[in-house]
Each structure stands twice: as structure tokens, then as C-alpha cells.
Design an enzyme around this catalytic site. Structure first.
Site, PDB file in Angstrom:
ATOM      1  CE1 TYR A  36      23.358  35.566  49.374  1.00  0.00           C
ATOM      2  CE2 TYR A  36      21.336  36.858  49.431  1.00  0.00           C
ATOM      3  CZ  TYR A  36      22.530  36.529  48.816  1.00  0.00           C
ATOM      4  OH  TYR A  36      22.900  37.142  47.643  1.00  0.00           O
TER       5      TYR A  36
HETATM    6  N1  LIG Z   1      21.998  37.004  41.221  1.00  0.00           N
HETATM    7  C1  LIG Z   1      21.365  37.619  42.195  1.00  0.00           C
HETATM    8  O1  LIG Z   1      20.136  37.711  42.196  1.00  0.00           O
HETATM    9  C2  LIG Z   1      22.126  38.256  43.315  1.00  0.00           C
HETATM   10  C3  LIG Z   1      21.517  39.264  44.078  1.00  0.00           C
HETATM   11  C4  LIG Z   1      22.217  39.838  45.127  1.00  0.00           C
HETATM   12  C5  LIG Z   1      23.521  39.446  45.395  1.00  0.00           C
HETATM   13  N2  LIG Z   1      24.103  38.465  44.636  1.00  0.00           N
HETATM   14  C6  LIG Z   1      25.468  38.082  44.983  1.00  0.00           C
HETATM   15  O2  LIG Z   1      26.285  38.167  43.824  1.00  0.00           O
HETATM   16  C7  LIG Z   1      27.389  37.257  43.947  1.00  0.00           C
HETATM   17  C8  LIG Z   1      27.521  36.463  42.655  1.00  0.00           C
HETATM   18  O3  LIG Z   1      26.366  35.667  42.504  1.00  0.00           O
HETATM   19  P1  LIG Z   1      25.775  35.211  41.104  1.00  0.00           P
HETATM   20  O4  LIG Z   1      24.392  35.698  41.051  1.00  0.00           O
HETATM   21  O5  LIG Z   1      26.714  35.520  40.007  1.00  0.00           O
HETATM   22  O6  LIG Z   1      25.678  33.640  41.372  1.00  0.00           O
HETATM   23  P2  LIG Z   1      26.362  32.381  40.676  1.00  0.00           P
HETATM   24  O7  LIG Z   1      25.897  31.186  41.452  1.00  0.00           O
HETATM   25  O8  LIG Z   1      26.127  32.431  39.213  1.00  0.00           O
HETATM   26  O9  LIG Z   1      27.923  32.634  40.920  1.00  0.00           O
HETATM   27  C9  LIG Z   1      28.526  32.494  42.181  1.00  0.00           C
HETATM   28  C10 LIG Z   1      29.848  31.777  42.009  1.00  0.00           C
HETATM   29  O10 LIG Z   1      30.481  31.663  43.303  1.00  0.00           O
HETATM   30  C11 LIG Z   1      31.096  30.379  43.370  1.00  0.00           C
HETATM   31  N3  LIG Z   1      31.290  29.993  44.761  1.00  0.00           N
HETATM   32  C12 LIG Z   1      30.358  29.586  45.658  1.00  0.00           C
HETATM   33  N4  LIG Z   1      30.940  29.271  46.820  1.00  0.00           N
HETATM   34  C13 LIG Z   1      32.272  29.485  46.664  1.00  0.00           C
HETATM   35  C14 LIG Z   1      33.393  29.316  47.510  1.00  0.00           C
HETATM   36  N5  LIG Z   1      33.269  28.860  48.766  1.00  0.00           N
HETATM   37  N6  LIG Z   1      34.618  29.650  47.048  1.00  0.00           N
HETATM   38  C15 LIG Z   1      34.766  30.093  45.761  1.00  0.00           C
HETATM   39  N7  LIG Z   1      33.743  30.243  44.915  1.00  0.00           N
HETATM   40  C16 LIG Z   1      32.513  29.942  45.355  1.00  0.00           C
HETATM   41  C17 LIG Z   1      30.090  29.467  42.644  1.00  0.00           C
HETATM   42  O11 LIG Z   1      30.673  28.227  42.267  1.00  0.00           O
HETATM   43  C18 LIG Z   1      29.681  30.333  41.472  1.00  0.00           C
HETATM   44  O12 LIG Z   1      30.491  30.132  40.352  1.00  0.00           O
HETATM   45  C19 LIG Z   1      27.098  36.398  45.180  1.00  0.00           C
HETATM   46  O13 LIG Z   1      27.848  36.873  46.266  1.00  0.00           O
HETATM   47  C20 LIG Z   1      25.619  36.633  45.417  1.00  0.00           C
HETATM   48  O14 LIG Z   1      25.249  36.445  46.763  1.00  0.00           O
HETATM   49  C21 LIG Z   1      23.449  37.878  43.603  1.00  0.00           C
END
Ligand SMILES: NC(=O)c1ccc[n+]([C@@H]2O[C@H](COP(=O)([O-])OP(=O)(O)OC[C@H]3O[C@@H](n4cnc5c(N)ncnc54)[C@H](O)[C@@H]3O)[C@@H](O)[C@H]2O)c1
Length: 250
Positions: A157
Site C-alpha cells: 500500500y
Molecule cells: N479511509 C481511509 O482511512 C483512507 C486513508 C488514506 C487514503 N485512503 C484512500 O482513499 C481512497 C478511497 O478509499 P475509501 O476509504 O473511500 O475506501 P472504500 O473501501 O470505502 O472505497 C474504495 C472503493 O474503491 C473500489 N475499488 C477497489 N478496487 C477497485 C478497482 N480495481 N477498480 C475499481 N474500483 C475499485 C471499492 O470497491 C470501493 O468501493 C483509496 O484510494 C484509499 O486508499 C483512504
């Protein structure tokens, strides 16, 4: 607190991973601000639910795996037959399991990097020519503090997100002579479904590093993404915007 008003009228935004979490909240705010929004996701159930819940004629969706270049390319070709893509939010991502590098499953390691980094590359590669033709574009790549600091037991990651940061800095410079901005954002932990992929101890460790002493709210994140995606962002590009509650000091 009143929200700032953004004007996204006559703009089309593509948000990957838009079925839930950050992506869904960004979609909501873009729609409220007048944009046409397309959300992509691999989770067909959540995508269907998002479309039903938002119930907005300016919203459409596709089931697309961002790590699959052919799928991304063919879907972008179809979209750009009808409309330009003015805004691209590369938000789809997974953390993968919590494990030390030497114990990490090789295929899983590659998958995590593929979705977080290659997914961002695939979408930028296919959307940017349309933005160049139109001399307009705003791209926001959703990275993470993990990509700046490196999180223990999250090497894939951290690498995927560090790669997305490097990509942003390169691509932003390649497009700097046009009205196209490419920026990355590095959030700390927020309570979305992604946290279920990590152990409770890992999440607690992440939280303990945040001077604000709490999780980031999705609406706080959306607010930053909106400004970066707006026409008002005429100068900032190839940059990394921190939203880690004081965790990262650079
Ligand atoms: N929530 C946190 O704590 C956090 C912190 C830092 C960064 N992020 C980043 O924010 C972004 C959104 O995450 P989130 O927290 O909303 O998580 P989440 O799991 O709620 O949403 C992520 C979405 O991406 C979709 N997804 C996964 N793989 C995929 C693919 N190959 N093609 C298309 N869609 C795909 C999933 O089905 C999901 O709906 C991500 O990139 C995550 O790494 C999140």
C-alpha cells in the site's frame, strides 16, 4: 458550518471507486455543485445502491476494474464519444492485508500495487489526451500518508501510494503549460469500509500518530478535493496536499 459553494456546472467528472466512502461523498458534492458525474467501481452491489440512493439524472456508472487497462481504455473511448472529461478523481484503492513484507503473499502484493498505482496510471493515460484536446482538466490522485511516511506492515500500500505521488509530480509538470492541474492528496485514516481490510491494532496505531486525535471526516476530505478540482485552482499542480491532521510534517 456552511459549506463553500463550488460551481461545477457544465463539467463532467469521473470518479473511480465511487460506490462508497470518499468517492461517493465526492460524487454527492459534485452533483450538488452542478456537475455531471460518472462513478466507476468493481463492487456492482454497492454501485447499484449508490445510484439508487443518489437518484440523480446527472449521475451514471460503469463497472470497471481500474487495474485492467483494456477495460479502462474501452470505457473512456465510449464516454468521450459523448462528452469531455473535465475532472478525474483517481480514488479507487485497497489496502490489502496487514503483514510484514517478508510474509506478504506475492500475488496480493502485486494486486495492491496494481490497483493503487497502475489504476491511477491507466486512468490518467486514457483521459489526459481528451483533456489536452480540450485544454482543460483537473486531476486529483488520492494517495495516503502511507505513501509519504511508509506504514509498517503495509509495504504494498505504501509503495502504491508513493508511486501515485511520483506519478502526480511527473504528469503535473508534463501538462503545466496547459490549463490542466494534476495534484495528489494524502489523507490520514477516515472511517470508511477500507478500514475493515486492516487489523484493529494497525488502525489504532495509525490513529495514535494523528495530533488532531481523531479520524478524518469524509466531508472534510471532499472539501479539499473540490477546491483542487475547481476552475479556481489555476496555479497549483504537480503537488501533494496533506490532510493528515498534523501527522505528516512535510
Ligand atoms: N479511509 C481511509 O482511512 C483512507 C486513508 C488514506 C487514503 N485512503 C484512500 O482513499 C481512497 C478511497 O478509499 P475509501 O476509504 O473511500 O475506501 P472504500 O473501501 O470505502 O472505497 C474504495 C472503493 O474503491 C473500489 N475499488 C477497489 N478496487 C477497485 C478497482 N480495481 N477498480 C475499481 N474500483 C475499485 C471499492 O470497491 C470501493 O468501493 C483509496 O484510494 C484509499 O486508499 C483512504
Amino acid at each position: 458550518m456552511d459549506k463553500i459553494t463550488f460551481d461545477f456546472k457544465n463539467r463532467t467528472a469521473l470518479i473511480t471507486g465511487g460506490a462508497q466512502g470518499f468517492g461517493l461523498d465526492i460524487a454527492k458534492r459534485f452533483l450538488e455543485s452542478g456537475a455531471n458525474v460518472i462513478i466507476w467501481d468493481i463492487d456492482s452491489k454497492m454501485l447499484k445502491k449508490a445510484i439508487e440512493d443518489l437518484n440523480n439524472p446527472n449521475l451514471s456508472s460503469n463497472i470497471v476494474d481500474v487495474s485492467n487497462f483494456k477495460e479502462v481504455e474501452s470505457c473512456i473511448k465510449n464516454i468521450t464519444k459523448e462528452s469531455n472529461i473535465d475532472i478525474l478523481i483517481n480514488n479507487a484503492g485497497i489496502t490489502g492485508p496487514t503483514a510484514a513484507l517478508w510474509e506478504y503473499d506475492v500475488e496480493m502484493w502485486k494486486k495492491v500495487v496494481d490497483i493503487n498505482l497502475m489504476g491511477t496510471f491507466n486512468c490518467c493515460k486514457t483521459v489526459v489526451p481528451n483533456m489536452i484536446k480540450n485544454n482543460y482538466g483537473r486531476i486529483v490522485n488520492v494517495a495516503s500518508v502511507a505513501g509519504k511516511d511508509g506504514n509498517a506492515n503495509a509495504s504494498a500500500y505504501s509503495v502504491g501510494k508513493a508511486g501515485a505521488i511520483g506519478l502526480t509530480k511527473s504528469l503535473g509538470k508534463e501538462l503545466a503549460d496547459k490549463n490542466i492541474a494534476v495534484n495528489a492528496v494524502t489523507p490520514a485514516g477516515a472511517k470508511t469500509r477500507i478500514l475493515d481490510q486492516m487489523t484493529k491494532e494497525h488502525v489504532q496505531r495509525m490513529l495514535s500518530k494523528v495530533p488532531r486525535g481523531r479520524f478524518l471526516e469524509v466531508e472534510e476530505f471532499t472539501s479539499l478535493v473540490c477546491w483542487l478540482s475547481s476552475e479556481e485552482n489555476t496555479f497549483s499542480t504537480a503537488a501533494v496536499f496533506d490532510i493528515s491532521g498534523g501527522r505528516s510534517t512535510y
